[in-house]
Structure formats: structure tokens, C-alpha cells
Write a protein that holds these residues in place. Structure first.
Motif, PDB file in Angstrom:
ATOM      1  N   MET A  70       0.793  -1.112  -0.092  1.00 17.93           N
ATOM      2  CA  MET A  70      -0.106  -0.087  -0.136  1.00 17.93           C
ATOM      3  C   MET A  70       0.944   1.189  -0.050  1.00 17.93           C
ATOM      4  O   MET A  70       0.441   2.263  -0.380  1.00 17.93           O
ATOM      5  N   PRO A  74      -1.237   2.340  -3.640  1.00 18.50           N
ATOM      6  CA  PRO A  74      -2.523   1.836  -3.165  1.00 18.50           C
ATOM      7  C   PRO A  74      -3.370   1.137  -4.428  1.00 18.50           C
ATOM      8  O   PRO A  74      -4.356   0.563  -4.374  1.00 18.50           O
ATOM      9  N   THR A 128      -3.802   9.625  -5.953  1.00 27.12           N
ATOM     10  CA  THR A 128      -2.550   8.602  -6.218  1.00 27.12           C
ATOM     11  C   THR A 128      -1.345   9.283  -6.655  1.00 27.12           C
ATOM     12  O   THR A 128      -0.288   9.234  -6.216  1.00 27.12           O
TER      13      THR A 128
END
Length: 137
Positions: A70, A74, A128
Motif C-alpha cells: 500500500m 494503493p 494517487t
């Protein structure tokens, strides 16, 4: 060639490429990828893209190192699910002579045309990307 056949061929090629890339990194290069930069965005502009760290994330998932996976990216978790489920779905459709994966894809793309789904998806990608930039992958 009809659209479902072309779709299944493209999915098969993409899955093969994904598994090939993971195999190459894990068993041929023995690389943690700290010294290997293949991202065009990173090479040209020096900024990681939203998928930077994805290979390391997937390899960490395969080692059952969830928090490390992670940390790297992720998006690795949904990608892991795709890599595990899509081959099974392809085989099921082949055996049962159905196009359920193609039909699901059409349904998914229809939903993605709606602004709130597209916005949510874009927001996840943007967050992200920010995560990758802040970590300086």
C-alpha cells in the motif's frame, strides 16, 4: 472480427504482458526497481505518474507485505484483484461460451460516462498521483 473477440484478445495480451513484466522483475532482473526507471513521465519530466510503484506494490502483495504494498501504490490492490480474477473470468467465458466479461466491461464503461463516476475515478487517480509525488518515488 467481432468486438467481443477483439476485446478478449486485447485482455489476454494485456494480462500476459502484466504477468510477463512481474515475472521479469521478480525472477530475471531480481530488481527492487530502485535503480530501474521505466516510466516515461518520470524519465521526461522527473515526476512520478499515478502508476509509479505499481510493480513494487504487486510484488510486495505477492510476498504478503500488505503495508509495504500500500505504501508503494494503493492502486496495487485493485490491480492485484484484476490480475487474479480476470484470467479466471476469461477461462469461465471460454468454457461456457459466454461473453460475460465483455458485457461487464460495456456496463462499466457506460457507468464511467456518468460525471460522478468519472469524477470519483479521476479523483482517485489524482490523489494517487499526489501520493506518489509526495513520496518522491
Amino acid at each position: 472480427m467481432n468486438k467481443p473477440v477483439r476485446f478478449y484478445r486485447v485482455v489476454t495480451v494485456l494480462l500476459s504482458g502484466g504477468y510477463g513484466w512481474l515475472f521479469l522483475n521478480k525472477w530475471v532482473l531480481h530488481s527492487s526497481q530502485d535503480d530501474l526507471i521505466v516510466c516515461p513521465t518520470r524519465l521526461v519530466w522527473g515526476v512520478p505518474c499515478p502508476s509509479c510503484g505499481l510493480t513494487r506494490s504487486l510484488l510486495a502483495f505477492f510476498r504478503a507485505e500488505i503495508s509495504e504494498a500500500m505504501h508503494w501504490n494503493p492502486i496495487g490492490f485493485p490491480m492485484l484483484l484484476l490480475l487474479l480474477l480476470l484470467p479466471l473470468w476469461l477461462i469461465k467465458d471460454l468454457i461456457m461460451k459466454r461473453n460475460s466479461l465483455y458485457e461487464f466491461y460495456l456496463l462499466f464503461m457506460n457507468h464511467m460516462r456518468r460525471p460522478y463516476y468519472a469524477f470519483a475515478f479521476g479523483l482517485i487517480i489524482f490523489l494517487t498521483w499526489g501520493w506518489n509525488i509526495s513520496k518522491d518515488l
